[in-house]
Design an enzyme around this catalytic site. Sequence first.
Site, mmCIF file in Angstrom:
data_model
loop_
_atom_site.group_PDB
_atom_site.id
_atom_site.type_symbol
_atom_site.label_atom_id
_atom_site.label_comp_id
_atom_site.label_asym_id
_atom_site.label_seq_id
_atom_site.Cartn_x
_atom_site.Cartn_y
_atom_site.Cartn_z
ATOM 1 N N PHE A 169 5.734 -8.654 3.600
ATOM 2 C CA PHE A 169 5.217 -9.095 4.885
ATOM 3 C C PHE A 169 3.945 -9.921 4.795
ATOM 4 C CE2 PHE A 169 7.586 -5.162 5.686
ATOM 5 C CZ PHE A 169 8.539 -5.656 6.563
ATOM 6 N N GLY A 173 3.652 -9.319 -0.952
ATOM 7 C CA GLY A 173 4.686 -8.351 -0.595
ATOM 8 C C GLY A 173 5.655 -8.928 0.409
ATOM 9 N N VAL A 186 -2.118 -10.376 -0.291
ATOM 10 C CA VAL A 186 -3.432 -9.766 -0.476
ATOM 11 C C VAL A 186 -4.278 -10.728 -1.309
ATOM 12 C CG1 VAL A 186 -4.729 -7.807 -1.375
ATOM 13 C CG2 VAL A 186 -2.466 -7.440 -0.366
ATOM 14 N N ASP A 227 4.617 7.951 1.493
ATOM 15 C CA ASP A 227 5.068 7.127 0.361
ATOM 16 C C ASP A 227 4.093 7.238 -0.805
ATOM 17 O OD1 ASP A 227 6.785 5.480 -1.050
ATOM 18 O OD2 ASP A 227 5.945 3.615 -0.244
#
Length: 276
Positions: free
Chosen positions: A20, A18, A23, A134
């Site tokens: 930042f 992603g 995973v 979200d």
Amino acid sequence: MTELLKRDYVVSSELGRGRFGVVSRCVAVDSGESFAVKSMDKRVISAGDSLDAQCLLTEPKILHLLSPHPHITTVHAVYEDENDLYMVIDLCSSSDLHDRVVSRVVPEPEAASLMRQLMQAVAHCHRLGVAHRDIKPDNILFDEENQLKLGDFGSAEMIREGEQMTGVVGTPYYVAPEVLAGGDYNEKVDVWSAGVVLYVMLSGFPPFYGDSAVEIFEAVLRGNLRFPSRAFQGVSTAAKDLLRRMLSRDVSRRFSAEQVLRHPWFNIAGESMATG
């Protein structure tokens, strides 16, 4: 990567990436159990938007508060070094709800089962003063035993009872109108987003849409909820009633997460599953 993390877990293949961080799959050294480890680059976060930094760095704290819950991603350990923050969480399968609904309409009994699990997670968040902010199919995950897990609390915020939140966060199709309006709002924004998820499951398309983000936002702000006959002909009256109560533009009349769980649709759809 910290020596403590490497001592406790063997980190292997990358599962996703992603804005930042990354995973990856990992295995606990002592038990052999599989988990996921989410790494967040603190340098990228601090160089970006301060709201992003604040939200992402509070995610571990929020998940600790919410854990354990059967339908929320559990955080098992947190590590930190000079450059990165590492969060060991439940390992979920490669598919999320978006993958499961993108090419099909979900039958009502199955939709009721999924929505019950999701709203149990949302109600738990709200009882503990957490708004997810979200909720969308991409953030609704499934573990190795096919149990629904609400994940990605990067936009979540902790609020005290009676307090309001500010800030435009969320995803175009799923964001509540009061968020877009730019004023204060409360945790019922999650109920709106979950209502959009239910609408998508039952119809195959979102209730408010457009050809651009601006057009989508305008449609959400209008909040003109419709049930086109071609898509909703076979959908029960109870399901449509619940959707109206979740997708009410009047926040005072919109159901809370607890009220959603008490709606008779869940029993009706459950009986349909039992007799079908």
